[in-house]
Motif scaffolding. Structure first.
Motif, mmCIF file in Angstrom:
data_model
loop_
_atom_site.group_PDB
_atom_site.id
_atom_site.type_symbol
_atom_site.label_atom_id
_atom_site.label_comp_id
_atom_site.label_asym_id
_atom_site.label_seq_id
_atom_site.Cartn_x
_atom_site.Cartn_y
_atom_site.Cartn_z
ATOM 1 N N VAL A 213 -41.159 -0.922 -10.248
ATOM 2 C CA VAL A 213 -39.876 -1.609 -10.958
ATOM 3 C C VAL A 213 -38.816 -0.463 -11.149
ATOM 4 C CG1 VAL A 213 -39.172 -2.813 -13.343
ATOM 5 C CG2 VAL A 213 -41.419 -3.225 -12.096
ATOM 6 N N GLY B 55 -36.479 0.070 -8.063
ATOM 7 C CA GLY B 55 -35.704 -1.453 -7.714
ATOM 8 C C GLY B 55 -36.753 -1.992 -6.456
ATOM 9 N N ASP C 240 -39.562 -6.919 -9.216
ATOM 10 C CA ASP C 240 -38.929 -7.531 -10.107
ATOM 11 C C ASP C 240 -39.723 -7.267 -11.459
ATOM 12 O OD1 ASP C 240 -36.809 -9.400 -11.336
ATOM 13 O OD2 ASP C 240 -38.895 -10.357 -11.997
ATOM 14 N N TRP D 236 -42.699 -11.104 -5.455
ATOM 15 C CA TRP D 236 -42.404 -10.096 -6.691
ATOM 16 C C TRP D 236 -41.192 -9.233 -6.129
ATOM 17 C CZ3 TRP D 236 -48.086 -7.877 -7.730
ATOM 18 C CH2 TRP D 236 -48.832 -9.009 -8.199
ATOM 19 N N THR E 168 -37.627 -7.194 -5.389
ATOM 20 C CA THR E 168 -36.210 -7.477 -5.716
ATOM 21 C C THR E 168 -35.445 -7.864 -4.287
ATOM 22 O OG1 THR E 168 -35.738 -5.271 -5.475
ATOM 23 C CG2 THR E 168 -36.637 -6.102 -7.455
ATOM 24 N N ASP E 169 -34.147 -8.589 -4.590
ATOM 25 C CA ASP E 169 -33.289 -8.788 -3.462
ATOM 26 C C ASP E 169 -32.882 -7.449 -2.843
ATOM 27 O OD1 ASP E 169 -33.567 -11.528 -3.819
ATOM 28 O OD2 ASP E 169 -31.862 -11.501 -5.059
ATOM 29 N N ASN E 170 -33.081 -6.355 -3.806
ATOM 30 C CA ASN E 170 -32.381 -4.949 -3.233
ATOM 31 C C ASN E 170 -33.621 -4.243 -2.577
ATOM 32 O OD1 ASN E 170 -29.893 -5.369 -4.100
ATOM 33 N ND2 ASN E 170 -30.418 -5.021 -6.251
#
Length: 354
Positions: A223, A226, A229, A322, A324-326
């Motif tokens: 997390v 990054g 999520d 799970w 993230t977009d990044n």
């Protein structure tokens, strides 16, 4: 348990920035330089948890007969210049340099100074797998969770140093390169010598542990980097703990305090902040009969450290939803590879985190 440092050993300089790196330098010394004292240089980070674990590991290193040099390498704008200036003489005289993080800009800068004929990269977990793959393919050295992104201004400014470090970490007639690791490697760079880290020192120094009936869970900093999520991670931890009766959560040293407070409040898990790397904590005990983990270095190291005990290490893959977009485009494949190549672990089905 202490032993006298051999004078020949002090021609070896080891650079570490994390407790796990220091542990693996001790494992390497136990396997390949028994009885010889090393000079261990701690390039201290600013994170309090990491600093605390490094202090404890430094005590163990001194008990083993090694010299420890603690450098406040990030203690202000002038700190890097003072650190590098104070180490230049030793670096130029060293016959062997042992390093824990070839991706570290600090270490890459120090590599441009040394004339050592022998370079040793000790285990730094999943980063070692990526380093080996990048060295074999001639790629630039970049951490897996940042790969695929556009280089920033600092990356471009540091590119010549990084390229020089990669060349120095490539074997030649003038330089031997060794990798000491417990991690699996699909391909080994030509000319590189690989030795397996089987955690013999850890098993010799600690344990065997007292084993409890319940399950323990190992935290991850995915997390914080990054990749995963935060809400999805909390739900997954809650569901996994409930399914397997876990009562304790061993926090990763880079997990944020706010996240851990929320985990404790919403899952009821007891949050444990270890003062040593988890391999040593588990070996000392008490430890649960089952250790639950998401993709992490420990799915490779704990079975070795706990060899001969009845502890079962179980790993749950990261669901792609799970991420993230990044997250790096390579994240899912890399994390799947971490668990897929682990030996002596139980593979768990993905838990739902809706």
């Amino acid at each position: 348990m202490s032993r006298r440092a051999g004078s020949a050993g002090h021609s070896t300089l080891a650079f570490v920035e994390s407790p796990v790196q220091l542990l693996n330098v001790l494992e390497w010394a136990h396997a390949h330089a028994p009885g010889a004292g090393l000079t261990l240089v701690v390039l201290s980070p600013t994170d309090p948890m990491t600093r605390g674990q490094l202090r404890r590991m430094a005590e163990l290193a001194r008990e083993e007969g090694h010299e420890v040099r603690w450098e406040e390498a990030r203690g202000g704008p002038a700190a890097p210049f003072q650190t590098i200036g104070g180490l230049t003489g030793r670096l130029r005289r060293a016959e062997r340099v042992v390093l824990g993080d070839p991706f570290s800009r600090y270490v890459q800068l120090l590599l441009t100074i040394t004339k050592a004929r022998d370079l040793v990269v000790v285990d730094d977990g999943t980063a070692t797998m990526e380093f080996v793959a990048q060295l074999a393919s001639g790629e630039r050295l970049v951490r897996w969770h940042r790969k695929g992104g556009r280089p920033g201004p600092r990356d471009l400014l540091f590119a010549p140093v990084s390229s020089s470090a990669r060349r120095r970490l490539t074997p030649s007639d003038r330089r031997n390169v060794e990798i000491f690791s417990s991690m699996p490697m699909d391909e080994t760079p030509p000319g590189v010598t690989v030795h397996a880290n089987d955690f013999a020192w850890t098993r010799f120094r600690f344990g065997p542990p007292r084993i409890t009936k319940g399950a323990d869970m190992v935290g991850t900093s995915l997390v914080e980097t990054g990749v995963v999520d935060g809400d999805r991670y909390l739900e997954a931890v809650q569901n996994l703990a409930k399914a397997h009766g876990a009562t304790r959560y061993f926090a990763h040293r880079r997990e944020s305090t706010a996240k851990l407070h929320r985990l404790a409040a919403e899952t009821g898990l007891e949050i444990v902040r270890p003062d040593l790397p988890l391999e040593l904590i588990a070996r000392r005990g008490p430890v649960g009969r089952t250790i639950l983990s998401f993709p992490s270095t420990v799915v490779h190291t704990l079975p070795l450290a706990l060899a001969g005990t009845e502890v079962r290490v179980a790993v749950c893959d990261i669901d792609p939803t799970w991420l993230t977009d990044n997250a790096s485009p390579r994240a899912q494949g890399f994390l799947s590879g971490v668990t897929g190549t682990a030996r002596d672990v139980t593979r768990l089905p993905m838990v739902s985190a809706v």
